[in-house]
Write a protein that holds these residues in place. Structure first.
Motif, PDB file in Angstrom:
ATOM      1  N   ILE A 270      -8.851 -11.385  -3.770  1.00 18.40           N
ATOM      2  CA  ILE A 270      -8.216 -11.117  -5.060  1.00 18.40           C
ATOM      3  C   ILE A 270      -8.002 -12.439  -5.794  1.00 18.40           C
ATOM      4  N   TYR A 271      -8.563 -12.544  -6.996  1.00 14.79           N
ATOM      5  CA  TYR A 271      -8.456 -13.773  -7.776  1.00 14.79           C
ATOM      6  C   TYR A 271      -7.223 -13.795  -8.679  1.00 14.79           C
ATOM      7  N   SER A 272      -6.889 -12.649  -9.249  1.00 15.56           N
ATOM      8  CA  SER A 272      -5.758 -12.626 -10.186  1.00 15.56           C
ATOM      9  C   SER A 272      -5.148 -11.241 -10.265  1.00 15.56           C
ATOM     10  N   ILE A 273      -3.852 -11.203 -10.565  1.00 21.36           N
ATOM     11  CA  ILE A 273      -3.108  -9.977 -10.843  1.00 21.36           C
ATOM     12  C   ILE A 273      -2.205 -10.274 -12.029  1.00 21.36           C
ATOM     13  N   ASN A 274      -2.143  -9.348 -12.999  1.00 21.34           N
ATOM     14  CA  ASN A 274      -1.259  -9.523 -14.153  1.00 21.34           C
ATOM     15  C   ASN A 274      -0.719  -8.191 -14.636  1.00 21.34           C
ATOM     16  N   PHE A 275       0.545  -8.202 -15.054  1.00 23.19           N
ATOM     17  CA  PHE A 275       1.173  -7.041 -15.662  1.00 23.19           C
ATOM     18  C   PHE A 275       0.965  -7.075 -17.170  1.00 23.19           C
ATOM     19  N   SER A 276       0.988  -5.900 -17.791  1.00 19.51           N
ATOM     20  CA  SER A 276       1.021  -5.852 -19.254  1.00 19.51           C
ATOM     21  C   SER A 276       2.431  -6.210 -19.714  1.00 19.51           C
ATOM     22  N   PRO A 277       2.611  -6.646 -20.956  1.00 18.39           N
ATOM     23  CA  PRO A 277       3.944  -7.034 -21.432  1.00 18.39           C
ATOM     24  C   PRO A 277       4.986  -5.929 -21.321  1.00 18.39           C
ATOM     25  N   THR A 278       4.542  -4.660 -21.395  1.00 21.39           N
ATOM     26  CA  THR A 278       5.469  -3.537 -21.322  1.00 21.39           C
ATOM     27  C   THR A 278       5.648  -2.992 -19.906  1.00 21.39           C
ATOM     28  N   ASN A 279       4.954  -3.595 -18.927  1.00 22.45           N
ATOM     29  CA  ASN A 279       4.998  -3.144 -17.524  1.00 22.45           C
ATOM     30  C   ASN A 279       4.397  -1.769 -17.315  1.00 22.45           C
ATOM     31  N   HIS A 280       3.557  -1.311 -18.250  1.00 20.42           N
ATOM     32  CA  HIS A 280       2.952   0.008 -18.101  1.00 20.42           C
ATOM     33  C   HIS A 280       1.587  -0.046 -17.419  1.00 20.42           C
ATOM     34  N   TRP A 281       0.998  -1.243 -17.387  1.00 16.88           N
ATOM     35  CA  TRP A 281      -0.341  -1.392 -16.825  1.00 16.88           C
ATOM     36  C   TRP A 281      -0.396  -2.640 -15.947  1.00 16.88           C
ATOM     37  N   LEU A 282      -1.379  -2.640 -15.047  1.00 20.03           N
ATOM     38  CA  LEU A 282      -1.623  -3.800 -14.206  1.00 20.03           C
ATOM     39  C   LEU A 282      -3.123  -4.022 -14.121  1.00 20.03           C
ATOM     40  N   VAL A 283      -3.557  -5.300 -14.174  1.00 20.35           N
ATOM     41  CA  VAL A 283      -4.976  -5.617 -14.088  1.00 20.35           C
ATOM     42  C   VAL A 283      -5.199  -6.589 -12.940  1.00 20.35           C
ATOM     43  N   CYS A 284      -6.319  -6.444 -12.241  1.00 24.19           N
ATOM     44  CA  CYS A 284      -6.648  -7.376 -11.162  1.00 24.19           C
ATOM     45  C   CYS A 284      -8.141  -7.676 -11.180  1.00 24.19           C
ATOM     46  N   SER A 285      -8.490  -8.865 -10.677  1.00 26.93           N
ATOM     47  CA  SER A 285      -9.893  -9.256 -10.543  1.00 26.93           C
ATOM     48  C   SER A 285     -10.118  -9.752  -9.127  1.00 26.93           C
ATOM     49  N   SER A 286     -11.363  -9.692  -8.675  1.00 27.93           N
ATOM     50  CA  SER A 286     -11.679 -10.098  -7.303  1.00 27.93           C
ATOM     51  C   SER A 286     -13.107 -10.605  -7.223  1.00 27.93           C
ATOM     52  N   ASP A 287     -13.506 -11.028  -6.017  1.00 31.35           N
ATOM     53  CA  ASP A 287     -14.867 -11.526  -5.829  1.00 31.35           C
ATOM     54  C   ASP A 287     -15.903 -10.406  -5.848  1.00 31.35           C
ATOM     55  N   LYS A 288     -15.469  -9.162  -5.949  1.00 31.36           N
ATOM     56  CA  LYS A 288     -16.411  -8.049  -6.045  1.00 31.36           C
ATOM     57  C   LYS A 288     -17.011  -7.930  -7.444  1.00 31.36           C
ATOM     58  N   GLY A 289     -16.406  -8.613  -8.430  1.00 32.52           N
ATOM     59  CA  GLY A 289     -16.958  -8.623  -9.775  1.00 32.52           C
ATOM     60  C   GLY A 289     -16.447  -7.539 -10.694  1.00 32.52           C
ATOM     61  N   THR A 290     -15.664  -6.593 -10.186  1.00 28.13           N
ATOM     62  CA  THR A 290     -15.104  -5.529 -11.022  1.00 28.13           C
ATOM     63  C   THR A 290     -13.641  -5.821 -11.339  1.00 28.13           C
ATOM     64  N   VAL A 291     -13.303  -5.741 -12.618  1.00 28.65           N
ATOM     65  CA  VAL A 291     -11.911  -5.880 -13.058  1.00 28.65           C
ATOM     66  C   VAL A 291     -11.316  -4.484 -13.149  1.00 28.65           C
ATOM     67  N   HIS A 292     -10.186  -4.271 -12.491  1.00 27.85           N
ATOM     68  CA  HIS A 292      -9.554  -2.952 -12.429  1.00 27.85           C
ATOM     69  C   HIS A 292      -8.255  -2.931 -13.224  1.00 27.85           C
ATOM     70  N   VAL A 293      -8.027  -1.855 -13.959  1.00 23.82           N
ATOM     71  CA  VAL A 293      -6.756  -1.604 -14.643  1.00 23.82           C
ATOM     72  C   VAL A 293      -6.105  -0.385 -14.004  1.00 23.82           C
ATOM     73  N   PHE A 294      -4.845  -0.518 -13.620  1.00 22.32           N
ATOM     74  CA  PHE A 294      -4.080   0.579 -13.026  1.00 22.32           C
ATOM     75  C   PHE A 294      -2.942   0.964 -13.956  1.00 22.32           C
ATOM     76  N   SER A 295      -2.606   2.249 -13.955  1.00 19.52           N
ATOM     77  CA  SER A 295      -1.413   2.686 -14.672  1.00 19.52           C
ATOM     78  C   SER A 295      -0.218   2.590 -13.727  1.00 19.52           C
ATOM     79  N   LEU A 296       0.899   2.146 -14.231  1.00 15.79           N
ATOM     80  CA  LEU A 296       2.097   1.976 -13.429  1.00 15.79           C
ATOM     81  C   LEU A 296       3.114   3.051 -13.747  1.00 15.79           C
ATOM     82  N   GLN A 297       3.971   3.299 -12.813  1.00 15.86           N
ATOM     83  CA  GLN A 297       4.991   4.314 -12.980  1.00 15.86           C
ATOM     84  C   GLN A 297       6.078   3.802 -13.916  1.00 15.86           C
TER      85      GLN A 297
END
Length: 422
Positions: A270-297
């Motif tokens: 895992i290269y990076s993890i970041n929250f959105s300013p409103t804490n509603h979303w989270l994004v991560c990047s990795s050596d697999k090359g895909t950037v993922h966005v997750f919805s948060l509770q």
């Protein structure tokens, strides 16, 4: 407690110096001059094995990013994308660059083949004056630096020191497990003041609640920590281990686990993890090359897309108990069709998968964060690529590429190795 911490720091023989007084000011804008070169600077040719980009890091609000290079450092704006300025030194490198929002004060650590400064020093650079106005010296290499408007945090292999920004007075120090990546995160809002770092056990996170003068520990993972991030307000913590398959979300106030997200089934760095300013979303990047966005509770009764109260029955997903409050799935991450059998089948089948994805075409180290535009993500790569993409908050799926730029010249990019860190 503070007395004993100062004693430990003195034993470490750190030194601090201001070149002109002890007061730092914080103007609110970046310098406008695009290029500054030392009077006798003549950039020396780079050998093919010598990396141009030594580090890349977003500023606190993710509106800018800075990169350290073999000949200085550069600062870029994310939207609209442009190079704000660069500082070129006399064929000497900057390994770490830490901005303080958009003000003129920047923390620098030397790096590369010919470091501008010793790697055991943190230099406080005032870009209005075009010179260093202070420094902190240690007996071992500096792994990372974090800045708040009131604090400077310096991360070493086994220790983290916290200083008052205005006079470099030592406030706290904590010991950590071996921390070669320089893992450390701080909240950037004025209150509460939160810092997280590795604990003294594998997979453990130490949470310093400075505002409450409390220390808590979270057994986040069985494997060693690889990456973690705090939300801007310090209320949420996201962690990933060296396995790289799961990201866990914790409440920093009471250390309860709120959510578990699955990046994938295979191991990943895992290269990076970041929250959105409103804490509603989270994004991560990795050596697999895909950037993922997750919805948060989000707290029940709040629309995660707009931050407004709404009818809970209109939300997708399910309710669960975390601490003393019911939480509602933001929009609904993808899940297995067999998730209804989560009490019988392994946890893999009840995992929450990412809501939106973007595939970086190049094989390179990439970091990602949420852009200033709503539902946008910016991706910065070690090979000099910059992406801005968007996702649909209702349906998710594949993100749309909105912009692509190169912030390093092609002849420089060819010399950047794929292992460049952030």
């Amino acid at each position: 407690m503070s007395g004993s911490l100062r004693g430990r720091a003195r034993n470490h023989r750190h030194e601090k110096t201001f070149s002109n007084g002890s007061q730092l000011d914080f103007p609110q804008s970046l310098p406008k001059s695009p290029v500054s070169t030392s009077p006798h600077s003549s950039p020396r040719p780079q050998s093919p094995a010598e990396p141009v980009v030594l580090s890349i890091r977003f500023n606190q609000d993710n509106g800018c990013f800075a990169c350290g290079t073999q000949t200085g450092f550069r600062v870029f704006n994310c939207h609209p994308f442009k190079e704000n300025f660069r500082r070129e030194f006399e064929a000497s490198g900057i390994g770490l660059v830490e901005m303080l929002f958009r003000c003129n004060i920047i923390a620098l650590v030397g790096g590369g083949k010919a470091p501008r400064y010793a790697p055991n020093k943190v230099m406080i650079w005032d870009d209005h004056q075009g010179r260093c106005i202070g420094e902190l010296t240690f007996r071992s290499e500096v792994r990372a630096v974090r800045l708040r408007r009131d604090m400077i945090l310096v991360v070493l292999e086994h220790k983290i020191y916290t200083y008052n920004f205005t006079d470099l007075k030592l406030l706290y120090s904590v010991e950590t497990l071996a921390n070669p990546k320089g893992l450390c995160a701080v909240s950037y809002s004025s209150s509460p003041s939160v810092m997280v770092c590795p604990g003294l056990r594998r997979g453990e996170v130490r949470v310093e609640l400075y505002s409450q003068k409390k220390t808590k520990f979270i057994a986040a993972h069985e494997a060693s920590l690889a990456c973690f991030a705090l939300s801007l307000d310090g209320s949420l913590l996201a962690t990933a281990s060296t396995k790289g398959t799961l990201i866990r979300i914790f409440n920093t106030k009471d250390c309860t686990k709120l959510q578990e997200l699955r990046r994938g089934a295979d191991r990943a760095d895992i290269y990076s993890i970041n929250f959105s300013p409103t804490n509603h979303w989270l994004v991560c990047s990795s050596d697999k090359g895909t950037v993922h966005v997750f919805s948060l509770q989000a707290p029940s009764g709040i629309d995660p897309k707009h931050g407004e109260a709404k009818n809970l029955n209109a939300n997708s997903g399910s309710l669960l108990m975390a601490g003393s409050a019911f939480l509602n799935y933001a929009v609904g991450n993808a899940g297995s069709s067999l998730s209804f059998m989560k009490g019988v089948l392994p946890k893999y089948f009840s995992s929450e998968w990412s809501f939106a994805q973007f595939r970086v075409q190049e094989d390179t180290h990439a970091i990602a964060a949420f852009g200033p535009e709503k539902h946008s993500v910016v991706i910065v790569c070690a090979n000099g690529s910059f992406y801005r993409c968007s996702f649909d908050p209702s349906v998710g799926g594949e993100m749309v590429r909105e912009q692509y730029e190169r912030f390093i010249k092609p002849d420089e990019v060819d010399k950047v190795p794929m292992s460049v860190g952030t």
